[in-house]
Write a protein that holds these residues in place. Structure first.
Motif, PDB file in Angstrom:
ATOM      1  N   GLN D 143      -3.379  -4.598  20.147  1.00  0.00           N
ATOM      2  CA  GLN D 143      -2.549  -5.298  19.173  1.00  0.00           C
ATOM      3  C   GLN D 143      -1.078  -4.979  19.317  1.00  0.00           C
ATOM      4  OE1 GLN D 143      -5.297  -5.731  15.164  1.00  0.00           O
ATOM      5  NE2 GLN D 143      -3.537  -4.373  15.131  1.00  0.00           N
ATOM      6  N   ARG D 144      -0.792  -3.694  19.490  1.00  0.00           N
ATOM      7  CA  ARG D 144       0.604  -3.266  19.486  1.00  0.00           C
ATOM      8  C   ARG D 144       1.207  -3.257  20.895  1.00  0.00           C
ATOM      9  NH1 ARG D 144       1.868   0.100  14.373  1.00  0.00           N
ATOM     10  NH2 ARG D 144      -0.077   0.037  13.169  1.00  0.00           N
ATOM     11  N   GLY D 145       0.329  -3.456  21.868  1.00  0.00           N
ATOM     12  CA  GLY D 145       0.832  -3.444  23.232  1.00  0.00           C
ATOM     13  C   GLY D 145       1.297  -2.080  23.705  1.00  0.00           C
ATOM     14  N   TRP D 146       0.700  -1.046  23.127  1.00  0.00           N
ATOM     15  CA  TRP D 146       1.097   0.311  23.487  1.00  0.00           C
ATOM     16  C   TRP D 146       0.237   0.843  24.629  1.00  0.00           C
ATOM     17  CZ3 TRP D 146       1.092   2.893  17.945  1.00  0.00           C
ATOM     18  CH2 TRP D 146       2.217   2.447  17.228  1.00  0.00           C
ATOM     19  N   PRO D 147       0.839   1.343  25.678  1.00  0.00           N
ATOM     20  CA  PRO D 147       0.027   2.060  26.669  1.00  0.00           C
ATOM     21  C   PRO D 147      -0.497   3.390  26.103  1.00  0.00           C
ATOM     22  CG  PRO D 147       2.367   2.042  27.287  1.00  0.00           C
ATOM     23  CD  PRO D 147       2.246   1.212  26.062  1.00  0.00           C
ATOM     24  N   GLY D 148       0.223   3.998  25.192  1.00  0.00           N
ATOM     25  CA  GLY D 148      -0.261   5.204  24.513  1.00  0.00           C
ATOM     26  C   GLY D 148      -0.931   4.850  23.195  1.00  0.00           C
ATOM     27  N   PHE D 149      -1.046   5.798  22.307  1.00  0.00           N
ATOM     28  CA  PHE D 149      -1.636   5.522  20.974  1.00  0.00           C
ATOM     29  C   PHE D 149      -1.242   6.610  19.989  1.00  0.00           C
ATOM     30  CE2 PHE D 149      -4.926   7.923  23.321  1.00  0.00           C
ATOM     31  CZ  PHE D 149      -5.196   8.954  22.433  1.00  0.00           C
ATOM     32  N   ILE D 150      -1.562   6.360  18.733  1.00  0.00           N
ATOM     33  CA  ILE D 150      -1.309   7.341  17.669  1.00  0.00           C
ATOM     34  C   ILE D 150      -2.606   7.631  16.933  1.00  0.00           C
ATOM     35  CG2 ILE D 150      -0.120   7.786  15.479  1.00  0.00           C
ATOM     36  CD1 ILE D 150       2.167   6.027  16.444  1.00  0.00           C
ATOM     37  N   ILE D 151      -2.903   8.906  16.780  1.00  0.00           N
ATOM     38  CA  ILE D 151      -3.996   9.333  15.907  1.00  0.00           C
ATOM     39  C   ILE D 151      -3.411  10.335  14.905  1.00  0.00           C
ATOM     40  CG2 ILE D 151      -6.092  10.760  15.807  1.00  0.00           C
ATOM     41  CD1 ILE D 151      -7.041   9.393  18.339  1.00  0.00           C
ATOM     42  N   THR D 152      -3.721  10.156  13.642  1.00  0.00           N
ATOM     43  CA  THR D 152      -3.165  11.041  12.609  1.00  0.00           C
ATOM     44  C   THR D 152      -4.249  11.971  12.061  1.00  0.00           C
ATOM     45  OG1 THR D 152      -3.691   9.495  10.845  1.00  0.00           O
ATOM     46  CG2 THR D 152      -1.546   9.237  11.914  1.00  0.00           C
ATOM     47  N   ASN D 153      -3.779  13.053  11.472  1.00  0.00           N
ATOM     48  CA  ASN D 153      -4.745  13.866  10.710  1.00  0.00           C
ATOM     49  C   ASN D 153      -4.416  13.771   9.231  1.00  0.00           C
ATOM     50  OD1 ASN D 153      -2.446  15.336  10.853  1.00  0.00           O
ATOM     51  ND2 ASN D 153      -3.447  17.289  11.241  1.00  0.00           N
ATOM     52  N   ALA D 154      -5.348  14.181   8.423  1.00  0.00           N
ATOM     53  CA  ALA D 154      -5.239  13.947   6.987  1.00  0.00           C
ATOM     54  C   ALA D 154      -4.288  14.927   6.335  1.00  0.00           C
ATOM     55  CB  ALA D 154      -6.614  14.054   6.343  1.00  0.00           C
ATOM     56  N   ASN D 155      -3.876  14.577   5.142  1.00  0.00           N
ATOM     57  CA  ASN D 155      -3.153  15.478   4.258  1.00  0.00           C
ATOM     58  C   ASN D 155      -3.925  16.788   4.132  1.00  0.00           C
ATOM     59  OD1 ASN D 155      -3.141  16.473   1.221  1.00  0.00           O
ATOM     60  ND2 ASN D 155      -1.127  15.645   1.690  1.00  0.00           N
ATOM     61  N   CYS D 156      -3.185  17.875   3.959  1.00  0.00           N
ATOM     62  CA  CYS D 156      -3.823  19.200   3.960  1.00  0.00           C
ATOM     63  C   CYS D 156      -4.771  19.399   2.782  1.00  0.00           C
ATOM     64  CB  CYS D 156      -2.771  20.298   3.997  1.00  0.00           C
ATOM     65  SG  CYS D 156      -1.484  20.132   2.753  1.00  0.00           S
ATOM     66  N   ALA D 157      -4.566  18.677   1.696  1.00  0.00           N
ATOM     67  CA  ALA D 157      -5.488  18.817   0.559  1.00  0.00           C
ATOM     68  C   ALA D 157      -6.687  17.896   0.687  1.00  0.00           C
ATOM     69  CB  ALA D 157      -4.754  18.542  -0.754  1.00  0.00           C
ATOM     70  N   THR D 158      -6.519  16.782   1.391  1.00  0.00           N
ATOM     71  CA  THR D 158      -7.635  15.859   1.598  1.00  0.00           C
ATOM     72  C   THR D 158      -8.655  16.462   2.567  1.00  0.00           C
ATOM     73  OG1 THR D 158      -6.015  14.061   1.461  1.00  0.00           O
ATOM     74  CG2 THR D 158      -8.232  13.468   2.165  1.00  0.00           C
ATOM     75  N   THR D 159      -8.151  17.208   3.530  1.00  0.00           N
ATOM     76  CA  THR D 159      -9.003  17.685   4.617  1.00  0.00           C
ATOM     77  C   THR D 159     -10.241  18.451   4.139  1.00  0.00           C
ATOM     78  OG1 THR D 159      -7.140  17.667   6.148  1.00  0.00           O
ATOM     79  CG2 THR D 159      -8.996  19.113   6.710  1.00  0.00           C
ATOM     80  N   PRO D 160     -10.093  19.515   3.357  1.00  0.00           N
ATOM     81  CA  PRO D 160     -11.319  20.215   2.941  1.00  0.00           C
ATOM     82  C   PRO D 160     -12.228  19.348   2.069  1.00  0.00           C
ATOM     83  CG  PRO D 160      -9.350  21.212   1.930  1.00  0.00           C
ATOM     84  CD  PRO D 160      -8.873  20.191   2.896  1.00  0.00           C
TER      85      PRO D 160
END
Lengths: 360, 360, 360, 360
Positions: D143-160
């Motif tokens: 969709q974005r035409g990116w050869p790379g990509f982005i992956i995020t991690n969650a907020n520190c309070a959401t994670t546990p």
């Protein structure tokens, strides 16, 4: 050391349920020379497993699995029959008689209690400071008729001070020490200081502490002379002890007078950084890579940031500068329940093994 | 004082939004002699009400209703036209020029900033310590051609020290002072110290603080000599400053050398307890009932328990005992943002009113 | 009230040496209706002056001079013969029998202990919440044959919750409450929580506390029905209690389900701000100007900043917003050793005076 | 993995001077698969060595020697030419454009910033929770035409929270979650929270945090459906976030409604203890031995005592009990700057390596 690794010396911890007792157990876990085989505490525990009678207070670890299942027995030689070495974390009120009983029964006692620290035939030992004080053990055993012996370690606030002073004493002489401490709550044991007393507070008094700093320093930096006993170092010490809201490690601010007037800051730092006493060269299992570390940052050492240096066995120094009243001033930091208590005692025992004093 | 109560002197606070500025506003509320009519801060606030531009940080009180609606204007004499006195809580980076502008405009400036503290014609004033230093104001105005003047108060850590030393200097002489401080986080202003730096920590360094303690003490305990200026007291001071996790008040441990060898502890305590300088006798509105209180308990003063003595204006002393190196050691405690900052400045202004220096 | 001011009711504090006992003594100083004439504590003190047997723990004040010289006697009616009212700060282990002995001896007991809180004929009283529960006293005295009586106050964490809920219950009905607390160390008494347990820590458990919050809330928001006794309010409460490193006041986060679906935030805030129960209108000496304060700032109430509202007798509310699961969520804060303990008990006694129940 | 160990993937850290950036550097030291070759931060640092421009804030370690000498360059693909992966600790204000630039340049971006977390084609990834969400990467790139990509991690309070909920969702379904957090100061970054705001205080508000907890939970526990995108889980979340005076780790109290009424506590604990997702079985280098640990003690988990479980990568659970309003309540604890930030991102990158997504 090959053989020792194969057959470790059986040891026990006295006062095993308290905070220093727990540190002993933590530090003896997987020790290459010592095998923890016994736990002594109040008789009332009556052989119940350690895990049942102890709330583990240390925060960096869980209770070691080996200790958890071990029965907690009375602090008597009879209840701990095969033990060659005991590490005593007993409170001063009861340590005196119990430790004597073990020495009489042929056990080597490494004590964290204050009772025998100032006795004229008992070493107050830090291997990097006064390794040769163990010579007093021979006289102790002879005089008292003990097949075993007692070696004590210093008060947790005295420990970093004498470790910082020793290289300076050797190189330049030290004549006066004015020291103000900022000591952590763990120095008071557990339960120790009520939180309501210390949160948002600083308390300029710790019972008996200033006296200990003043007299222990003189003994430890003094000499053992055969036939004459311990001779205090001619150093005047004036201490002011404070409790602050930190968990571990004592921060200490010192002004000192050196024996010579012409010492440069660079020489002092070199004396610290190049300090390699015999015990350090022996590479004892609990010895840190560096006995002393000098931090050049303006605001170090700090209680929180430097307490774990050398796994809590290194003393960290910093802020060396001239003192307008005495010669120099500087700051030092030592971990009170590791270097200043359990870790110090274990290192003492390792030094005795290395010197052939153990096993008896 | 009847008339002054009826017609109060119009005053303004410079740097009104910061922590010391807030203390000024709190302490000036309902002041019998001073009427807060102006608030100066960054120009960008542009006349908006104080409540809109300020987050109130003090914990014992809410923002005074009177101040809340007051416009916040630039720190210039033009923006604060009817003001006879300004209390300056400005940061050192900008205090110098602004305070000068007010003095040139005929305003009496009572400053908490460091800029003019060591100037040879500016009093560094604590009424109970060096009340007669206000004589320098005449020369300051003449030399500088100012219709107004500047009077500064001491660093927050110097304040309790010189207050403790003054009665001893008068009675016995004081020649050396070795001091170690445990200072509260509010001493760093707001936002000041990040919590991540100080929780479970102690930091043995505060930028510039040791130098201030050493030189301010000499100036304040020295003399103002007409025609000669300030002459430092011949006292050597060596300071070590630490930051600890307490909110308010600085705890300080001192070892001192007295001018005489034969002073008993009882005489020292009597010198403190009987100290009634002229400014104290004048019963100024902000002066505490007792300038100094000596606590006889073994573990006092404590930061938390003694900081509010005399509404934060009393310095509390304790733990007097002989020092093996100098003559005596003891502990003192002073509230840093009240006695050591805003309260001290207001007391200075009151002393000037009492001495006929105000209104100009 | 003129006559009462002239001749005050003689009262005593039971458990006078502990932390809540000290709060009672502090708050009874110069009380217009009550005169502190007796101090009860452990028999071992044997009539020695209060100052000799007590380390004063409160930080905002020194030990009141009047109390300091008072003998500390046993907690028996015989040892405190002329007392009409006792305020009990006794621990639960001994409070039951002692409080009963006083009630049997004709004394009015205002208790902070948990023992009688859930008894079917003992009011669990907060005048602003369930003032009419004092009707149970008549039945209590009749049933038990006591010339005196016992009235209890609620757990320190329950107190702010029921005070926040009562106006909502009256206006809209409340059916469910999910509450999570952040409680201060002083809630554990003295010595209470060891500092080593709580510095840099939060503990998600307080023994017995969740159960108290759940059942006390139902009793207090319920009704006293003549001939039938206490009828619990049909409110389901689920509590989670945490200990955090704050000195005083409990911060509590609640999600609630109201009896109606159509309530706006403005109506809720109005219900709180306009709440003026009879006891409030009576202007009792210890009652705050505002029972409840709602703070509109995003980040209030805060433990440190709001605990002293109304001299510790006001409950501060804030952060009202819709809850995606129940109806609304909000935050409340109450001072645990003042409103939630000693101050609450004294207010209860004042209400009894106002209602003619005292002196008996 | 043999080859990867021999030739590690070159990676860089963006925002390298901040607190999370420092954690990345600490955790990447001696990483078996990733080799830290670049450090990006503000342009102003202009290639100066990391040690010169950075004050190291982490307390368990000193600055890694390798990083100390590395030049700090601008956060552009041009300045970091050979890098295959970047770990972004950038603040939200600038993260959006910079991360996009790297993705456009063919770099895999593992981001700790909030900017892309809720984007419809960006995984908000925790391998043990929603490992298959990485399927969105293909669509993102297309969709974005990116050869790379982005992956995020969650907020520190959401994670546990999501880690605790996932096994329950799989086994029983989860429909409602009411959660109250006690979050550490390090969650606010550095300098973050002024010490004057939090010492002896608790603050019931963290800007934007409650919203993140509510919506991130729905996304992460939802599904990625090819052609349809992310579908939120039908779980209603209500959050209340508090700041308390702890250094690291967030303690969280939850009440949850399960999809079934007949679940026993033993089944829930078993679901947690037996949870072995694919990513866990893959034995990634940063994965802890146990994803979840359930402590059976009454008063665990505690912030101080459990935060380092699994080197900060394990979430610790405890206090499971029935909730009178929803189905069950319990407590969880996760390390916010390790599992909830840098450690989580690195684990995400390891999962991508394991799944063949890296190197691109």
């Amino acid at each position: 050391m090959e053989t020792q690794e194969r057959k470790r010396i059986p040891v026990a911890v006295l006062g095993a349920t308290g905070m220093v007792g727990q540190r002993f157990i933590e530090l003896l876990q997987d020790h290459p020379w010592f095998e923890l085989v016994g736990l002594g505490a109040s008789e009332k525990h009556n052989g119940r497993p350690y895990a049942e009678v102890t709330a583990w207070r240390l925060t960096g670890s869980d209770m070691p699995v080996g200790a958890a299942q071990m029965p907690v027995v009375a602090c008597t030689p009879e209840a701990l029959p095969d033990v060659k070495v005991v590490f005593s974390a007993l409170p001063g009120e009861i340590a005196g008689e119990i430790e004597q009983a073990f020495a009489q029964a042929g056990v080597a006692v490494f004590s964290n209690a204050k009772n025998y620290r100032m006795a004229p035939d008992v070493p107050l030992l830090i291997p990097e400071v006064n390794a040769n004080h163990i010579a007093a053990v021979a006289q102790q055993r002879k005089q008292r008729g003990w097949p075993g012996f007692i070696i004590t370690n210093a008060n947790c606030a005295t420990t970093p001070l004498v470790m910082a002073l020793k290289p300076l004493q050797l190189a330049f002489g030290v004549t006066k020490v004015l020291i103000t401490t900022l000591q952590s709550i763990s120095g008071a044991g557990y339960p120790g200081l009520p939180s309501y007393d210390i949160l948002d507070n600083a308390i300029p008094y710790i019972s008996g502490e200033e006296e200990k700093l003043e007299c222990e320093t003189q003994k430890m930096l003094g000499e053992w002379r055969e036939g004459q006993g311990f001779v205090d170092a001619p150093i005047v010490v004036s201490a002011h002890c404070n409790r602050v809201a930190t968990r571990e490690a004592h921060l200490e601010c010192a002004s000192i007078e050196l024996g010579r007037n012409d010492v440069s800051p660079e020489e002092i730092i070199a004396a610290w950084e190049n300090y390699r006493p015999a015990s350090q060269q022996a590479q004892l299992p609990t010895a840190p890579e560096h006995t002393l570390i000098y931090r050049h940052e303006l605001d170090r050492p700090q209680t929180l940031r430097d307490r774990d240096a050398g796994h809590g066995m290194t003393v960290t120094l910093g802020r060396l500068r001239r003192c307008p009243i005495l010669s120099y001033k500087f700051v030092m930091l030592g971990h009170n329940t590791i270097r200043g208590a359990a870790g110090g005692s274990i290192l003492n025992a390792e030094w005795c093994v290395q010197q052939g004093l153990l096993p008896l």
